[in-house]
Design a protein around this motif. Sequence first.
Motif, short mmCIF file in Angstrom:
data_model
loop_
_atom_site.label_atom_id
_atom_site.label_comp_id
_atom_site.label_asym_id
_atom_site.label_seq_id
_atom_site.Cartn_x
_atom_site.Cartn_y
_atom_site.Cartn_z
N UNK A 1 -6.88 -2.83 -2.60
CA UNK A 1 -7.46 -4.30 -2.04
C UNK A 1 -7.71 -5.22 -3.42
N UNK A 2 -7.57 -6.52 -3.15
CA UNK A 2 -7.46 -7.36 -4.27
C UNK A 2 -8.14 -8.72 -3.72
N UNK A 3 -8.64 -9.64 -4.76
CA UNK A 3 -8.79 -10.82 -4.66
C UNK A 3 -8.67 -11.88 -5.46
N UNK A 4 -8.23 -13.11 -5.36
CA UNK A 4 -8.33 -14.34 -6.03
C UNK A 4 -9.46 -15.17 -5.87
N UNK A 5 -10.37 -15.11 -6.57
CA UNK A 5 -11.97 -15.74 -6.13
C UNK A 5 -11.69 -17.28 -5.78
N UNK A 6 -10.77 -18.09 -6.43
CA UNK A 6 -10.63 -19.24 -5.94
C UNK A 6 -9.24 -19.80 -6.24
N UNK A 7 -8.59 -20.29 -5.44
CA UNK A 7 -7.41 -21.14 -5.55
C UNK A 7 -7.51 -22.44 -6.12
N UNK A 8 -6.57 -23.41 -5.88
CA UNK A 8 -6.77 -24.75 -6.74
C UNK A 8 -7.75 -25.53 -5.78
N UNK A 9 -7.88 -25.02 -4.44
CA UNK A 9 -8.92 -25.98 -3.85
C UNK A 9 -10.29 -25.37 -3.87
N UNK A 10 -10.37 -24.11 -4.39
CA UNK A 10 -11.43 -23.48 -4.44
C UNK A 10 -11.87 -22.48 -3.48
N UNK A 11 -10.84 -22.11 -2.60
CA UNK A 11 -11.12 -20.99 -1.78
C UNK A 11 -10.63 -19.78 -1.87
N UNK A 12 -11.31 -18.63 -1.66
CA UNK A 12 -10.74 -17.15 -2.09
C UNK A 12 -9.55 -16.96 -1.36
N UNK A 13 -8.68 -15.92 -1.88
CA UNK A 13 -7.55 -15.45 -1.28
C UNK A 13 -7.80 -13.85 -1.20
N UNK A 14 -7.38 -13.10 -0.42
CA UNK A 14 -7.57 -11.72 -0.20
C UNK A 14 -6.04 -10.88 0.27
N UNK A 15 -6.19 -9.75 -0.34
CA UNK A 15 -4.85 -8.97 -0.30
C UNK A 15 -5.41 -7.50 0.17
N UNK A 16 -4.69 -6.76 1.07
CA UNK A 16 -4.96 -5.23 1.19
C UNK A 16 -3.62 -4.57 1.59
N UNK A 17 -3.51 -3.34 0.82
CA UNK A 17 -2.11 -2.94 0.75
C UNK A 17 -2.08 -1.46 0.89
N UNK A 18 -0.85 -0.93 1.07
CA UNK A 18 -0.77 0.56 1.44
C UNK A 18 0.61 0.60 0.66
N UNK A 19 0.69 1.73 -0.16
CA UNK A 19 2.11 2.21 -0.67
C UNK A 19 2.29 3.61 -1.07
N UNK A 20 3.21 3.98 -1.55
CA UNK A 20 3.74 5.35 -2.18
C UNK A 20 4.20 5.20 -3.39
N UNK A 21 4.26 6.44 -4.20
CA UNK A 21 4.72 6.45 -5.48
C UNK A 21 5.17 7.75 -5.89
N UNK A 22 5.68 7.71 -7.13
CA UNK A 22 5.90 9.17 -7.82
C UNK A 22 5.70 8.79 -9.47
N UNK A 23 5.49 9.94 -9.91
CA UNK A 23 5.18 9.95 -11.47
C UNK A 23 5.59 11.03 -12.11
N UNK A 24 6.04 10.95 -13.43
CA UNK A 24 6.47 12.08 -14.24
C UNK A 24 6.00 11.90 -15.51
N UNK A 25 5.58 13.28 -16.19
CA UNK A 25 5.05 13.06 -17.76
C UNK A 25 6.18 13.03 -18.77
#
Length: 637
Positions: free
Chosen positions: A509-533
């Motif tokens: 989940x994430x947010x931009x507290x204020x855009x150019x007009x002073x309003x907040x913008x939100x995001x929520x997401x889901x994903x997958x991934x892989x990793x190697x050392x």
Amino acid sequence: MVRLVFFFFLVRIVYPAGAQPASPLDRLVSVDARNERLADVLRAMSQQANFGFSYNPAVVNDTRTVTLRLSKQPVRVVLGRLFDGQTVSWKVRGNHVLLLGEGETRKEPSHFFLDGYIIDEQTGNRIGAASVYERTSLASTVSNPYGYYRLKLARDLPTNARVEVRKRLYAGESVTLGARQSRTVDVRLRPLPTPPAPATVAANNTPPPPAPIATRQPPVAADTTPTDLANRAPTLPPPPADSVSDTNRRTGWDQTLRSLERAYEVARQIIHRQNLDADTLYRPFQISLLPYIGSNHRLSNHVINHLSINLFSGTALGVTGIEVGGFMNHIRGNVQGVQLAGFANFVGHNVYGFQSAGFLNQTKGDVEGGQAAGFMNGVRGNVSGLQLAGFLNLVRGKATHSLQAAGWANKTEGDANRVIQLAGFSNRTRDLSNGLQVAGFINHARVVRRGVQIAPINVADSSGSVPIGLLSFVRQNGFRRFEVSANETFPVNLSYRTGVRRFYNLLTVGAKPMDLTGSPVWQAGYGVGTAFGLGRTWLVSVDVSSHAVWNSRTEVLFDNWKPALLLRGTPTLEKRFGRLALAAGPSVVFYHLSNATNPLQNTRLLISDSPAVDQLTFSNRNWTSWIGWQAGLRWTN
């Protein structure tokens, strides 16, 4: 409380209260007659034992003289000596004994009677609740509280037929039948050595050793060894070891099944079950309407059948072929073959074959073969084969080389090796090796070795494979990251990664507290991934995620909400410092508008030239893209 009431009821059935007088034939009398008239002897007996004789002098000659001397013997024994060799029989009516001559009884009967007393060889006391039976016809009876038995036998029995006498904690006796005519035979039983203390038996759940069997040819006449016997009922035998085990450890389901199995056992069957545990009988075929109402009679619990048909319900020791029940089948031992029931199958030991029931299959031992039930399959031992259930498959032991399919859940409390579990809601096992779990909601295993879990939620303590689902949790050797990060679009993001290195799930989940007009913008997401050392402290991970983007206007949230779609692919390089890690990397971002409203139209991207999103070029299908970045602080496992 219910068990106490049942026990009291059982005692009253098998052993009448002491206030009730004994049968006139079991009362003790003494006779000392020398050339006395039979009528005088009968009169003296009736006065001693307080009852009356009734007979027709035309058929019972009471004027003949008799000579007999007996001390404290049952009336039936005295009558047997008085009328030895004569066609006179007797029966009890209330407090009277009726003497019947040849003309008053059925001529040429198809059966005869063997009767007498069961006596303790050491003490001379009579033994109640002893089992007496014949193997060929399965005719059986139980000695009464005064030790007397009377067994009805067919005259067409095989020449080698024998009557078996069994009593728990006594050595068994076999009585060879001679002439097919009624006679009196007293049987003496030898007590076995004292068994282990009850506490030891209950702890180990081990029954006493099988009683040895002695074969002898008894005399035709009754044994007249004088004994001073009291007219009292013997004590009920203690329950078998399995009934005195730790009841508190049984689940409510186990106790319910145990009650169902014994619901149709009456006092005589319970006595047979205690006395005949070491005896096994065999029959090629049996048919019954209800338990103990069928061709195996009251010894059903001790017979192994090849073909068994229970019109409604039936019980037996085992099956070696096919058993069919209209409602329910109950087998105390093993099933070797096929068992079919309209409602339920209950098996006390193992199943080697296939069970099918409209509602329930319950097996206390192992199953090697298959089970199919409309509601549930329950196995207290191990399973190898097929289990199909409309609701639940429950295995208390291990499962090997098996397929389990259930409408709701599969639960194997032991290990599962080469097992496939398919369930509408959940699968559960201890260790999964070379197997597969597929569930509509959740899979759970303690250890996964070369197995696969596929479900929306997968849970394991440790895993050597890759769980596939929306969320996977592996406690010991899993991959977990909690991250606080920023990127070119949203300066504040919280992310959680869970699964294994080769494949993990991402929630953010994430947010931009204020855009150019002073309003907040939100995001929520889901994903997958892989990793190697790349060493002990360096790691590379690649995430692919999908995010919903919206602003905070309530009319958008509650009136035909159609957020914008943001797709992000991010390779990151991670450097660990103990449990903390720094991670950063570039991102490829694709952005799509689902309607005319653009939640990021007043947002500037933190990249070169800081362009506003609404200034970017959109395709005909409302797609745009840019190259961004991501950096964050991670808490690792």
